[in-house]
Enzyme design. Structure first.
Site, PDB file in Angstrom:
ATOM      1  N   GLU A  70       0.914  -1.195   0.008  1.00 34.82           N
ATOM      2  CA  GLU A  70      -0.102   0.021   0.000  1.00 34.82           C
ATOM      3  C   GLU A  70       0.967   1.390   0.001  1.00 34.82           C
ATOM      4  OE1 GLU A  70      -2.439   1.309  -0.692  1.00 34.82           O
ATOM      5  OE2 GLU A  70      -4.454   0.597   0.234  1.00 34.82           O
ATOM      6  N   ASP A  71       0.239   2.407  -0.535  1.00 35.26           N
ATOM      7  CA  ASP A  71       0.922   3.534  -0.380  1.00 35.26           C
ATOM      8  C   ASP A  71       0.594   4.361   1.131  1.00 35.26           C
ATOM      9  OD1 ASP A  71      -1.610   3.940  -1.000  1.00 35.26           O
ATOM     10  OD2 ASP A  71      -1.369   5.693  -2.313  1.00 35.26           O
TER      11      ASP A  71
ATOM     12  N   ASP B 152      -4.649   5.601   6.098  1.00 36.40           N
ATOM     13  CA  ASP B 152      -5.018   6.997   6.580  1.00 36.40           C
ATOM     14  C   ASP B 152      -5.989   6.531   7.697  1.00 36.40           C
ATOM     15  OD1 ASP B 152      -6.414   9.388   7.017  1.00 36.40           O
ATOM     16  OD2 ASP B 152      -5.328   9.977   4.992  1.00 36.40           O
TER      17      ASP B 152
ATOM     18  N   ARG C 107       0.019  12.469  -9.049  1.00 34.58           N
ATOM     19  CA  ARG C 107       0.723  10.995  -8.700  1.00 34.58           C
ATOM     20  C   ARG C 107       1.934  10.579  -9.149  1.00 34.58           C
ATOM     21  NH1 ARG C 107      -3.704   7.409  -7.270  1.00 34.58           N
ATOM     22  NH2 ARG C 107      -5.845   7.749  -8.137  1.00 34.58           N
TER      23      ARG C 107
ATOM     24  N   PHE D 131      -3.075  16.047   4.413  1.00 38.76           N
ATOM     25  CA  PHE D 131      -3.629  15.440   3.036  1.00 38.76           C
ATOM     26  C   PHE D 131      -2.387  15.633   2.234  1.00 38.76           C
ATOM     27  CE2 PHE D 131      -5.209  14.366  -1.136  1.00 38.76           C
ATOM     28  CZ  PHE D 131      -6.145  13.470  -0.865  1.00 38.76           C
TER      29      PHE D 131
HETATM   30  O1  PRP Z   1      -6.684   4.216   5.220  1.00 40.29           O
HETATM   31  P1  PRP Z   1      -7.762   4.923   4.446  1.00 40.29           P
HETATM   32  O2  PRP Z   1      -8.443   6.196   4.991  1.00 40.29           O
HETATM   33  O3  PRP Z   1      -8.936   4.010   3.841  1.00 40.29           O
HETATM   34  O4  PRP Z   1      -7.129   5.547   3.092  1.00 40.29           O
HETATM   35  C1  PRP Z   1      -6.005   4.602   2.320  1.00 40.29           C
HETATM   36  C2  PRP Z   1      -6.468   4.608   0.978  1.00 40.29           C
HETATM   37  O5  PRP Z   1      -6.987   5.483   0.112  1.00 40.29           O
HETATM   38  C3  PRP Z   1      -6.123   5.687  -0.818  1.00 40.29           C
HETATM   39  O6  PRP Z   1      -6.801   4.826  -2.152  1.00 40.29           O
HETATM   40  P2  PRP Z   1      -8.123   5.667  -2.869  1.00 40.29           P
HETATM   41  O7  PRP Z   1      -9.191   5.206  -2.661  1.00 40.29           O
HETATM   42  O8  PRP Z   1      -7.688   7.230  -2.977  1.00 40.29           O
HETATM   43  O9  PRP Z   1      -7.792   5.118  -4.564  1.00 40.29           O
HETATM   44  P3  PRP Z   1      -6.515   5.454  -5.324  1.00 40.29           P
HETATM   45  O10 PRP Z   1      -5.400   4.647  -4.622  1.00 40.29           O
HETATM   46  O11 PRP Z   1      -6.765   5.052  -6.827  1.00 40.29           O
HETATM   47  O12 PRP Z   1      -6.060   6.968  -5.137  1.00 40.29           O
HETATM   48  C4  PRP Z   1      -4.768   5.003  -0.767  1.00 40.29           C
HETATM   49  O13 PRP Z   1      -4.153   4.613  -1.754  1.00 40.29           O
HETATM   50  C5  PRP Z   1      -5.307   3.870   0.258  1.00 40.29           C
HETATM   51  O14 PRP Z   1      -5.611   2.709  -0.564  1.00 40.29           O
HETATM   52  O1  HPA Z   2      -3.158  11.761   2.488  1.00 37.06           O
HETATM   53  C1  HPA Z   2      -3.749  11.376   1.283  1.00 37.06           C
HETATM   54  N1  HPA Z   2      -3.303  11.527   0.085  1.00 37.06           N
HETATM   55  C2  HPA Z   2      -3.779  11.198  -1.099  1.00 37.06           C
HETATM   56  N2  HPA Z   2      -4.541  10.103  -0.964  1.00 37.06           N
HETATM   57  C3  HPA Z   2      -5.110   9.524   0.106  1.00 37.06           C
HETATM   58  N3  HPA Z   2      -5.671   8.480   0.631  1.00 37.06           N
HETATM   59  C4  HPA Z   2      -5.879   8.318   1.726  1.00 37.06           C
HETATM   60  N4  HPA Z   2      -5.020   9.428   2.436  1.00 37.06           N
HETATM   61  C5  HPA Z   2      -4.449  10.180   1.304  1.00 37.06           C
HETATM   62 MG    MG Z   3      -6.776   8.505  -4.142  1.00 38.10          MG
END
Ligand code: PRP
Ligand code: HPA
Ligand code: MG
Length: 179
Positions: free
Chosen positions: A98-99, A102, A164, A151
């Site tokens: 995961e990136d 949150d 990104r 954020f």
């Molecule tokens: O812990 P949380 O509050 O659930 O947030 C974390 C998730 O949110 C983001 O994905 P997003 O749904 O924005 O999709 P993306 O990766 O395509 O941007 C991020 O890449 C994680 O997967």
């Molecule tokens: O801080 C953030 N930045 C972008 N995407 C995200 N998804 C969860 N938290 C974040």
């Molecule tokens: Mg996202």
């Protein structure tokens, strides 16, 4: 760096060094095992690409697309599967990549979803975590950096699909999202 970004939180060099450190630990953990890396699209693309290349362990890769953020800066808490795995993970050693963690809602949902498919093991490696934003408690084996509850964008992370491709992680100026 443009007026939309407030500051650089983690440089490319700091990210590279951390991924090398994590890769060494992951190599040690999975020595002799057959590992499946599961990247969570789209945010984890950069981490997956760089972490996978830093590993010595032979791995296979699969991807899952889920979304809980849509275009905003707050998790909706509702996780949707946009693309499921191509692989049957029963009996496999699965490492979710995961990136960011949150609120933890995405990962908590993913862990129970993938856990029910009977993998031999299921662990998580995340580049970033926001301890002050946690809404659920999750057991995460490998964490790159704990960061403040702001954020962030870059290195895979988006705001409304933008930023990104930045090679670093930065904070977004509040005026961009109306903060
Ligand atoms: O812990 P949380 O509050 O659930 O947030 C974390 C998730 O949110 C983001 O994905 P997003 O749904 O924005 O999709 P993306 O990766 O395509 O941007 C991020 O890449 C994680 O997967
Ligand atoms: O801080 C953030 N930045 C972008 N995407 C995200 N998804 C969860 N938290 C974040
Ligand atoms: Mg996202």
């Amino acid at each position: 760096m443009g007026t939309d970004l407030e500051s650089v939180l983690l440089t490319k060099e700091e990210i590279d060094a951390k991924l090398a450190e994590l890769a060494a630990k992951i190599d040690a953990e999975y020595a002799g095992k057959d590992v499946l890396l599961v990247g969570v699209l789209k945010g984890a693309v950069m981490v997956m690409a760089d972490l996978a290349r830093a590993l010595s362990t032979p791995v296979t890769m699969d991807w899952m697309a889920v979304s809980s953020y849509g275009a905003g800066t707050q998790s909706s808490g509702v996780v949707r599967i946009l693309k499921d795995l191509d692989t049957d993970i029963k009996g496999r050693h699965v490492l979710i990549v995961e990136d960011i963690i949150d609120s933890g809602l995405t990962l908590s949902w993913l862990l129970s979803n993938l856990g029910s498919r009977e993998p031999a093991s299921l662990e998580v490696c995340t580049l970033l975590r926001k301890p002050d934003a946690a809404k659920v408690d999750i057991d995460v084996k490998w964490i790159g950096f704990d960061i403040p509850n702001e954020f962030v964008v870059g290195y895979g992370l988006d705001y409304a699909e933008k930023y990104r491709n930045l090679p670093f992680v930065g904070t977004l100026a509040p005026h961009v999202y109306g903060g």
